[in-house]
Scaffold this motif. Structure first.
Motif, short mmCIF file in Angstrom:
data_model
loop_
_atom_site.label_atom_id
_atom_site.label_comp_id
_atom_site.label_asym_id
_atom_site.label_seq_id
_atom_site.Cartn_x
_atom_site.Cartn_y
_atom_site.Cartn_z
N TYR A 74 5.52 -14.81 49.78
CA TYR A 74 4.40 -15.11 48.87
C TYR A 74 3.09 -15.19 49.35
N THR A 75 2.08 -14.25 49.05
CA THR A 75 0.85 -14.07 49.40
C THR A 75 -0.08 -14.44 48.21
N THR A 76 -1.33 -14.55 48.45
CA THR A 76 -2.34 -15.02 47.59
C THR A 76 -2.38 -13.71 46.57
N ASN A 77 -3.15 -13.58 45.57
CA ASN A 77 -3.46 -12.88 44.46
C ASN A 77 -2.38 -12.86 43.31
N TRP A 78 -2.04 -14.16 43.13
CA TRP A 78 -0.99 -14.24 42.10
C TRP A 78 -1.67 -14.33 40.46
N VAL A 79 -1.08 -13.55 39.45
CA VAL A 79 -1.46 -14.06 38.16
C VAL A 79 -0.32 -14.67 37.69
N TYR A 80 -0.33 -15.77 36.61
CA TYR A 80 0.78 -16.49 36.14
C TYR A 80 0.63 -16.29 34.73
N PHE A 81 1.89 -16.24 34.13
CA PHE A 81 2.04 -16.12 32.53
C PHE A 81 3.01 -17.22 32.26
N ARG A 82 2.60 -18.30 31.52
CA ARG A 82 3.37 -19.00 31.11
C ARG A 82 4.18 -18.92 29.49
N PHE A 83 5.54 -18.98 29.47
CA PHE A 83 6.18 -18.70 28.14
C PHE A 83 7.29 -19.66 27.90
N LYS A 84 7.51 -19.57 26.56
CA LYS A 84 8.79 -20.58 26.41
C LYS A 84 9.66 -19.56 25.62
N CYS A 85 11.06 -19.95 25.70
CA CYS A 85 12.10 -19.19 24.94
C CYS A 85 12.55 -19.72 23.64
N TYR A 86 12.49 -19.31 22.55
CA TYR A 86 12.61 -19.98 21.33
C TYR A 86 13.98 -19.61 21.03
N THR A 87 14.44 -18.48 21.39
CA THR A 87 15.91 -18.09 20.95
C THR A 87 16.39 -17.42 22.09
N ALA A 88 17.63 -17.85 22.65
CA ALA A 88 18.15 -17.37 23.69
C ALA A 88 18.33 -15.89 23.64
N GLY A 89 18.36 -15.06 24.80
CA GLY A 89 18.85 -13.77 24.88
C GLY A 89 18.20 -13.15 26.15
N GLN A 90 18.24 -11.65 26.27
CA GLN A 90 17.94 -11.13 27.70
C GLN A 90 16.46 -10.81 27.69
N LEU A 91 16.05 -10.97 28.85
CA LEU A 91 14.65 -10.63 29.15
C LEU A 91 14.54 -9.40 30.20
N ASN A 92 13.78 -8.35 29.70
CA ASN A 92 13.78 -7.02 30.49
C ASN A 92 12.38 -6.80 30.20
N PHE A 93 11.63 -6.47 31.25
CA PHE A 93 10.17 -5.98 31.66
C PHE A 93 10.16 -4.99 32.51
N PHE A 149 9.94 -5.18 46.38
CA PHE A 149 10.45 -3.76 46.95
C PHE A 149 9.12 -3.14 47.32
N THR A 150 9.09 -2.75 48.60
CA THR A 150 7.60 -2.35 49.21
C THR A 150 7.78 -0.72 48.71
N ALA A 151 6.99 -0.66 47.56
CA ALA A 151 6.68 0.75 47.11
C ALA A 151 5.41 0.87 45.98
N ASN A 152 4.82 1.74 46.04
CA ASN A 152 3.84 1.91 44.76
C ASN A 152 4.38 2.58 43.47
N ALA A 153 5.40 1.72 42.76
CA ALA A 153 6.11 2.14 41.83
C ALA A 153 6.11 1.12 40.80
N PRO A 154 6.68 1.42 39.41
CA PRO A 154 6.60 0.48 38.54
C PRO A 154 7.84 -0.58 39.07
N THR A 155 7.93 -1.78 38.75
CA THR A 155 8.74 -2.90 39.08
C THR A 155 9.10 -3.84 37.90
N GLY A 156 10.21 -4.45 37.95
CA GLY A 156 10.73 -5.34 36.92
C GLY A 156 12.04 -5.89 36.86
#
Length: 186
Positions: free
Chosen positions: A35-54, A91-98
């Motif tokens: 854990y390093t500095t430079n974090w951006v946080y998003f808070r969200f709530k799940c209204y109907t159960a399911g899968q998270l992909n991003f 993962f140490t790479a300059n590529a999309p992650t999620g």
């Protein structure tokens, strides 16, 4: 389905917050989140159960982005620790992650979300990238959990102010959920 953040990182207080009490997490493919500095946080709530992909994609392809998800349902925003960590990737790479259905370098497995639970998604730029191109976008394609509050706020109560027989020249309006004053239509 997409959230874009531009020029969102800062290494100066109060924006250089490291997740409290969290020292790191091992993940399936991709190493250890230090854990390093430079974090951006998003808070969200799940209204109907399911899968998270991003999929998180940096504006500057030289940026190495890390991320983590915490379940804060029982502890609130101040309780971000390894104890309530759901998933992470460093993962140490300059590529999309999620998170996607197929695990790969920089990609973790789909996460199941629970109805009524609240989560924090934190994204950090560990290395690389140059200002002003330090932002990123998050695409939620493939997510089946409902993260959108589809119930509109309603009038909860109206209380005349002041009480005890004085003339009423103010009222207190309470809604069924928090709203911004700018959301009220005349």
């Amino acid at each position: 389905n997409t959230v874009s953040v531009s020029n969102s990182y800062s290494t100066t207080a109060p924006y250089n917050v490291t997740p409290g009490g969290a020292i790191g997490c091992a993940n399936a493919i991709g190493g250890n989140v230090n854990y390093t500095t430079n974090w951006v946080y998003f808070r969200f709530k799940c209204y109907t159960a399911g899968q998270l992909n991003f999929l998180i994609t940096a504006v500057d392809p030289n940026s190495d982005l890390d991320w983590a998800i915490w379940d804060i349902s029982a502890v609130g925003c101040g309780g971000i620790t390894n104890a309530n960590l759901v998933e992470c990737n460093s993962f140490t790479a300059n590529a999309p992650t999620g998170i996607q259905a197929v695990v790969a370098n920089g990609i973790e497995a789909t996460v199941s979300l629970t109805t009524g639970s609240s989560y924090i998604l934190g994204v950090a730029r560990k290395t690389g990238g140059a200002a002003p191109l330090t932002g990123f976008s998050i695409n939620f394609t493939g997510t089946t959990a409902n993260l959108t509050d589809n119930v509109a706020p309603a009038l909860g109560s109206i209380i005349p102010l002041p009480a005890c027989g004085a003339p009423v020249n103010q009222i207190k309006v309470k809604m069924t959920e928090p709203i911004r004053c700018s959301q009220i239509q005349t």
